[in-house]
Design an enzyme around this catalytic site. Structure first.
Site, PDB file in Angstrom:
ATOM      1  N   HIS A  82      41.242  35.881  43.419  1.00 30.32           N
ATOM      2  CA  HIS A  82      41.766  35.555  42.097  1.00 30.32           C
ATOM      3  C   HIS A  82      43.271  35.724  42.098  1.00 30.32           C
ATOM      4  O   HIS A  82      43.792  36.693  42.627  1.00 30.32           O
ATOM      5  CB  HIS A  82      41.136  36.465  41.045  1.00 30.32           C
ATOM      6  N   ASP A 161      35.981  37.744  27.741  1.00 25.99           N
ATOM      7  CA  ASP A 161      37.270  37.370  28.325  1.00 25.99           C
ATOM      8  C   ASP A 161      37.628  35.940  27.938  1.00 25.99           C
ATOM      9  O   ASP A 161      38.785  35.643  27.654  1.00 25.99           O
ATOM     10  CB  ASP A 161      37.267  37.504  29.853  1.00 25.99           C
ATOM     11  N   ARG A 168      45.046  34.787  23.822  1.00 24.74           N
ATOM     12  CA  ARG A 168      46.288  35.299  24.428  1.00 24.74           C
ATOM     13  C   ARG A 168      47.220  34.146  24.783  1.00 24.74           C
ATOM     14  O   ARG A 168      48.441  34.244  24.655  1.00 24.74           O
ATOM     15  CB  ARG A 168      45.972  36.115  25.693  1.00 24.74           C
ATOM     16  N   SER A 183      41.132  41.285  32.246  1.00 28.76           N
ATOM     17  CA  SER A 183      40.690  39.891  32.267  1.00 28.76           C
ATOM     18  C   SER A 183      40.223  39.492  33.666  1.00 28.76           C
ATOM     19  O   SER A 183      39.122  38.962  33.864  1.00 28.76           O
ATOM     20  CB  SER A 183      41.858  39.002  31.805  1.00 28.76           C
ATOM     21  N   LYS A 187      35.943  39.313  35.114  1.00 33.36           N
ATOM     22  CA  LYS A 187      35.350  38.088  35.690  1.00 33.36           C
ATOM     23  C   LYS A 187      34.870  38.347  37.114  1.00 33.36           C
ATOM     24  O   LYS A 187      33.820  37.869  37.525  1.00 33.36           O
ATOM     25  CB  LYS A 187      36.395  36.963  35.707  1.00 33.36           C
TER      26      LYS A 187
HETATM   27  N1  URA Z   1      44.311  35.383  35.288  1.00 36.41           N
HETATM   28  C1  URA Z   1      43.292  35.816  34.523  1.00 36.41           C
HETATM   29  O1  URA Z   1      42.125  35.553  34.791  1.00 36.41           O
HETATM   30  N2  URA Z   1      43.576  36.544  33.422  1.00 36.41           N
HETATM   31  C2  URA Z   1      44.843  36.865  33.097  1.00 36.41           C
HETATM   32  O2  URA Z   1      45.028  37.522  32.106  1.00 36.41           O
HETATM   33  C3  URA Z   1      45.898  36.405  33.896  1.00 36.41           C
HETATM   34  C4  URA Z   1      45.607  35.657  35.003  1.00 36.41           C
END
Ligand code: URA
Length: 436
Positions: A82, A161, A168, A183, A187
């Site tokens: 990620h 999220d 956001r 966040s 995930k």
């Molecule tokens: N990537 C994400 O999944 N969440 C964030 O808040 C920033 C980048």
């Protein structure tokens, strides 16, 4: 318990209890907390922060707001990576098929654009037919069948999220270390992978504008992973300039495919090889990073990684001919050259990815409010990066726009993204640190 009291407490800098965080996440999920109260709380968090405990509780709550996948029946080791968001960051599109080709099944949940950064899910939707809204069973089945899946936020996985992320994006509450950490980690935990590599971006094109802040975010995410029983490795990488040359949805998909064909920009290829070799070594599939790199490079040069990308596209309903025919993706009506001043030779000293991204947002490539549709065709392809020599009258970039008026309206802003030096400029290293 009342949401207004949580907002007041956070505004005053007080720490919430686990119960209060649960109340918040439940309220987000059952509609008891309206968007305006959640926005106010998010803004208070941006100013006051969250403690490590609050961040872990929030992550846990968001992760458990939906289904948590158990992929243990698919394989012992399931990979995921990620990025915390950057400009021109199409790494996932290369990394997922590359690692799947190397024998590590990849289960990847990705996001849409956030703030000034682009999202993998939006990019993939440039491919006609490509479905990113896979249900839970479909997601697991696809990882089983073709060793990889990239899905967007669903109603089933970390849905809290999804709701917070969308808010956001349009309330100026993105740049908060605990909110980003919660966040990303919610995930990752919900998607069930157990080999997790986090690419934490540092620089003016990232949410963390310095390496120190990025290290802080990396450390927070690693701590959340440990607290919740899922160790992760985080790498801090450069986002002082866009990654690769292309910025814009269709253009980035093309650049990712070119990279899988072995013709991509060096920095993008390098990042995929660095993160990939780290994953292979951690998985025990290579004895060291040198051996892992050789294997991954061969998967690219032999066309195997590209075949996996095509499999991925097909499995998710996309048109697999995209790998040979880029024109099936949304195309901008016009192309314009962004020209350097006519005189002198100079070197690109800095390339402000955030300005480029903001320009693209003005051109319709990003959302201004929740749920906006976006233009997947517009974008910029840079001719040079930091350290490139620019001669008077050279083109700095090709701009893909809807009209000449649109190009004219953003030209000065785009030019202002470039800073030059009369002397040669060195590149800085791509990988800045790793935390585990
Ligand atoms: N990537 C994400 O999944 N969440 C964030 O808040 C920033 C980048």
């Amino acid at each position: 318990m009342r949401m207004v009291d949580l907002i007041l407490a956070k505004r005053a800098g007080n720490e919430h209890s686990n119960q209060e965080i649960k109340f918040l996440v439940d309220g987000i999920m059952n509609g008891a907390v309206p968007d305006y109260q959640l926005s106010a709380w998010l803004m208070a968090v941006c100013w006051r922060g969250l403690s490590d405990n609050e961040t872990a509780w929030l992550t846990d709550g968001m992760c458990n707001s939906g289904d948590v996948l158990d992929l243990s029946a698919v394989a012992d080791l399931i990979g995921d990576k990620h990025s915390t968001g950057g400009v021109g960051d199409k790494t996932t599109l290369v990394f997922v098929p590359l690692l799947a080709a190397a024998g590590i099944p990849m289960a990847k949940l990705s996001g849409r654009g956030l703030g000034h950064t682009g999202g993998t899910i939006d990019k993939l939707e440039s491919i006609p037919g490509f479905r990113t809204n896979l249900g839970k069973d479909e997601f697991v089945k696809q990882v089983k069948d073709v060793s990889m899946a990239i899905a967007g936020q669903t109603a089933e996985l970390a849905p809290a999220d999804g709701k917070i992320y969308a808010l956001r994006d349009v309330t100026g509450t993105v740049e908060s270390i605990p909110l980003i950490a919660a966040s990303v980690m919610s995930k990752k935990l919900a998607a069930g992978a157990n080999l997790i590599i986090l690419d934490v971006k540092a620089g003016r094109g990232a949410f963390m504008d310095t390496v120190d802040k990025a290290k802080n975010l990396a450390t927070t995410m690693v701590a959340v992973g440990k607290a919740l029983g899922r160790p992760v490795t985080a790498v801090v990488t450069d986002m002082e300039q866009p990654l690769g040359n292309a910025v814009g949805h269709t253009l980035e998909v093309i650049e990712a495919i070119e990279t899988l064909k072995g013709r991509g920009p060096k920095d993008l290829e390098e990042l995929c090889l660095s993160l990939g070799s780290m994953a292979l070594v951690t998985a025990g599939k290579a004895k060291d990073e040198k051996e892992a790199r050789v294997r991954l490079s061969k998967l690219i040069s032999d066309g195997v990684a590209l075949e996996y990308f095509q499999k991925l596209v097909k499995a998710q309903g996309g048109d697999p001919s995209v790998i040979d025919n880029y024109e099936i993706m949304p195309q901008a009506k016009h192309q314009f050259e962004l020209m350097a001043e006519p005189n002198g030779t100079k070197w690109v000293e800095h390339l402000d990815g955030r300005k480029i991204a903001e320009t693209l947002k003005l051109m319709g490539a990003g959302r201004v409010k929740k749920g906006d549709s976006i233009d997947l065709s517009v974008g910029v392809v840079l001719k040079g990066k930091v350290g490139s020599e620019i001669k008077g009258g050279d083109s700095l970039a090709t701009v893909y726009a809807d009209s000449e008026e649109q190009f004219k309206s953003v030209k000065d802003k785009l030019l202002s993204a470039f800073t030059f030096n009369a002397n040669r400029v060195d590149q800085s290293p791509l990988v800045k640190a790793s935390v585990s």
